[in-house]
Motif scaffolding. Sequence first.
Motif, PDB file in Angstrom:
ATOM      1  N   LYS A 135       0.848  -1.183   0.000  1.00 43.97           N
ATOM      2  CA  LYS A 135       0.000   0.000   0.000  1.00 43.97           C
ATOM      3  C   LYS A 135       0.892   1.244   0.000  1.00 43.97           C
ATOM      4  O   LYS A 135       1.824   1.361   0.779  1.00 43.97           O
ATOM      5  N   SER A 136       0.591   2.169  -0.895  1.00 42.34           N
ATOM      6  CA  SER A 136       1.364   3.399  -1.015  1.00 42.34           C
ATOM      7  C   SER A 136       0.625   4.572  -0.394  1.00 42.34           C
ATOM      8  O   SER A 136      -0.585   4.498  -0.118  1.00 42.34           O
ATOM      9  N   SER A 137       1.321   5.649  -0.176  1.00 44.39           N
ATOM     10  CA  SER A 137       0.733   6.843   0.420  1.00 44.39           C
ATOM     11  C   SER A 137      -0.218   7.518  -0.564  1.00 44.39           C
ATOM     12  O   SER A 137       0.140   7.764  -1.716  1.00 44.39           O
ATOM     13  N   GLU A 138      -1.430   7.793  -0.098  1.00 46.70           N
ATOM     14  CA  GLU A 138      -2.393   8.480  -0.944  1.00 46.70           C
ATOM     15  C   GLU A 138      -1.893   9.869  -1.315  1.00 46.70           C
ATOM     16  O   GLU A 138      -2.115  10.359  -2.411  1.00 46.70           O
ATOM     17  N   LYS A 139      -1.166  10.500  -0.386  1.00 47.04           N
ATOM     18  CA  LYS A 139      -0.644  11.833  -0.631  1.00 47.04           C
ATOM     19  C   LYS A 139       0.373  11.811  -1.770  1.00 47.04           C
ATOM     20  O   LYS A 139       0.414  12.718  -2.612  1.00 47.04           O
ATOM     21  N   GLU A 140       1.187  10.770  -1.802  1.00 48.44           N
ATOM     22  CA  GLU A 140       2.190  10.662  -2.854  1.00 48.44           C
ATOM     23  C   GLU A 140       1.532  10.534  -4.219  1.00 48.44           C
ATOM     24  O   GLU A 140       1.969  11.153  -5.200  1.00 48.44           O
ATOM     25  N   LEU A 141       0.468   9.753  -4.298  1.00 53.73           N
ATOM     26  CA  LEU A 141      -0.265   9.607  -5.550  1.00 53.73           C
ATOM     27  C   LEU A 141      -0.887  10.932  -5.970  1.00 53.73           C
ATOM     28  O   LEU A 141      -0.874  11.301  -7.155  1.00 53.73           O
ATOM     29  N   LEU A 142      -1.418  11.665  -4.996  1.00 51.03           N
ATOM     30  CA  LEU A 142      -2.051  12.946  -5.286  1.00 51.03           C
ATOM     31  C   LEU A 142      -1.027  13.973  -5.762  1.00 51.03           C
ATOM     32  O   LEU A 142      -1.279  14.713  -6.728  1.00 51.03           O
ATOM     33  N   VAL A 143       0.127  14.011  -5.097  1.00 45.52           N
ATOM     34  CA  VAL A 143       1.167  14.971  -5.474  1.00 45.52           C
ATOM     35  C   VAL A 143       1.661  14.699  -6.892  1.00 45.52           C
ATOM     36  O   VAL A 143       1.855  15.636  -7.690  1.00 45.52           O
ATOM     37  N   LEU A 144       1.854  13.443  -7.237  1.00 43.07           N
ATOM     38  CA  LEU A 144       2.304  13.096  -8.583  1.00 43.07           C
ATOM     39  C   LEU A 144       1.282  13.536  -9.637  1.00 43.07           C
ATOM     40  O   LEU A 144       1.648  14.052 -10.700  1.00 43.07           O
ATOM     41  N   THR A 145       0.015  13.334  -9.319  1.00 45.45           N
ATOM     42  CA  THR A 145      -1.040  13.758 -10.246  1.00 45.45           C
ATOM     43  C   THR A 145      -1.010  15.262 -10.449  1.00 45.45           C
ATOM     44  O   THR A 145      -1.110  15.764 -11.581  1.00 45.45           O
ATOM     45  N   GLU A 146      -0.857  16.010  -9.357  1.00 48.75           N
ATOM     46  CA  GLU A 146      -0.821  17.462  -9.450  1.00 48.75           C
ATOM     47  C   GLU A 146       0.397  17.943 -10.247  1.00 48.75           C
ATOM     48  O   GLU A 146       0.308  18.890 -11.034  1.00 48.75           O
ATOM     49  N   LEU A 147       1.529  17.297 -10.053  1.00 48.10           N
ATOM     50  CA  LEU A 147       2.730  17.675 -10.786  1.00 48.10           C
ATOM     51  C   LEU A 147       2.569  17.431 -12.283  1.00 48.10           C
ATOM     52  O   LEU A 147       3.000  18.240 -13.123  1.00 48.10           O
ATOM     53  N   LEU A 148       1.948  16.319 -12.633  1.00 47.90           N
ATOM     54  CA  LEU A 148       1.709  16.016 -14.043  1.00 47.90           C
ATOM     55  C   LEU A 148       0.727  17.010 -14.662  1.00 47.90           C
ATOM     56  O   LEU A 148       0.903  17.442 -15.806  1.00 47.90           O
ATOM     57  N   GLY A 192       0.396  20.023 -13.773  1.00 49.57           N
ATOM     58  CA  GLY A 192       1.164  21.254 -13.946  1.00 49.57           C
ATOM     59  C   GLY A 192       1.954  21.248 -15.248  1.00 49.57           C
ATOM     60  O   GLY A 192       2.067  22.271 -15.938  1.00 49.57           O
ATOM     61  N   GLN A 193       2.494  20.094 -15.617  1.00 49.82           N
ATOM     62  CA  GLN A 193       3.222  19.980 -16.881  1.00 49.82           C
ATOM     63  C   GLN A 193       2.274  20.104 -18.075  1.00 49.82           C
ATOM     64  O   GLN A 193       2.645  20.654 -19.113  1.00 49.82           O
ATOM     65  N   LEU A 194       1.046  19.635 -17.907  1.00 51.78           N
ATOM     66  CA  LEU A 194       0.047  19.803 -18.969  1.00 51.78           C
ATOM     67  C   LEU A 194      -0.252  21.282 -19.207  1.00 51.78           C
ATOM     68  O   LEU A 194      -0.409  21.726 -20.342  1.00 51.78           O
ATOM     69  N   LEU A 195      -0.330  22.036 -18.115  1.00 50.92           N
ATOM     70  CA  LEU A 195      -0.577  23.477 -18.235  1.00 50.92           C
ATOM     71  C   LEU A 195       0.581  24.161 -18.958  1.00 50.92           C
ATOM     72  O   LEU A 195       0.373  25.076 -19.765  1.00 50.92           O
ATOM     73  N   LYS A 196       1.802  23.738 -18.674  1.00 50.37           N
ATOM     74  CA  LYS A 196       2.966  24.309 -19.359  1.00 50.37           C
ATOM     75  C   LYS A 196       2.900  24.016 -20.861  1.00 50.37           C
ATOM     76  O   LYS A 196       3.187  24.889 -21.693  1.00 50.37           O
ATOM     77  N   LEU A 197       2.535  22.780 -21.209  1.00 45.71           N
ATOM     78  CA  LEU A 197       2.428  22.418 -22.621  1.00 45.71           C
ATOM     79  C   LEU A 197       1.324  23.218 -23.308  1.00 45.71           C
ATOM     80  O   LEU A 197       1.447  23.603 -24.470  1.00 45.71           O
ATOM     81  N   ASP A 198       0.240  23.466 -22.580  1.00 48.50           N
ATOM     82  CA  ASP A 198      -0.870  24.224 -23.144  1.00 48.50           C
ATOM     83  C   ASP A 198      -0.456  25.658 -23.455  1.00 48.50           C
ATOM     84  O   ASP A 198      -1.008  26.295 -24.360  1.00 48.50           O
ATOM     85  N   GLY A 199       0.516  26.170 -22.725  1.00 41.81           N
ATOM     86  CA  GLY A 199       0.973  27.541 -22.937  1.00 41.81           C
ATOM     87  C   GLY A 199       2.030  27.691 -24.012  1.00 41.81           C
ATOM     88  O   GLY A 199       2.466  28.807 -24.305  1.00 41.81           O
TER      89      GLY A 199
END
Length: 262
Positions: A159-172, A174-181
């Motif tokens: 079992k992994s940390s739910e927070k770690e999964l959430l942080v990774l999703t948010e970081l990804l 963020g990269q989508l927003l950069k690509l959109d710009g």
Amino acid sequence: MNNPLDTAGASPPAQSVIISPDAKPGSTSESDGVGGPTIKINVSYGSSLHVIHLPAQSTFGDIKKLLVHKTGLEPEEQRLFFRGIEKGDNEKLHLEGVKDKSKLLLMERAASKEKKLEETRKLNEISKASEAINVVKAEVDKLSDKVAALEMAINAGNKSSEKELLVLTELLMGQLLKLDGVEAEGEAKLQRKAEVRRVQGLVDLLDSLKARNSNPFSQSGNAVTETTHQETFDNGTEGSNDPSSTTTSSSTKISQDWERFD
């Protein structure tokens, strides 16, 4: 009346020598319309000075043809000036007063210059966009490695940390927003599209991992099925010929199929 015998030994009339515009200095040809001695013309273009050799009776259009490989400008992109006046392609050099060692001024047409500036601008934008996409790609590579590590852990039943999964999703995201710009054209646009798809795929994988991480027992579905079959066999119902058992089983199956359909 002149006696034919008086002209019998006369020399034939002199023939004019014609020189081709493409001929090398000193050479001759019999092409119609161009002739005269070969002259040297100095053509000033920006900070450069180009020397052209061609027949004196050539045209300004002939000069433009010879300047193509020297300047990179096509004839239609060139403007030739002599004594401050722009000359037409069909005007003859000798008739306009151009002589040996005369100097001409070459300028590029405004439309041609604007076109090249626009092409340069596009190339710069594509280069800038590619650079920005490569920066995002490097960050996504790092995040992708972390997602792969989490996937291996969860697949192994950890079992992994739910927070770690959430942080990774948010970081990804963020990269989508950069690509959109990133304003991209041509090849850079295709690169951006491919990177967007990769990031979206990683986000979808994280969503799947979140569900499996919150319910780790869902991965042991095969074990539960095997246990159920074993218990059924031990209770003596496996392979039973009891009609009621068959009817109940069929009824249960239909009911389950209907629930899935709803």
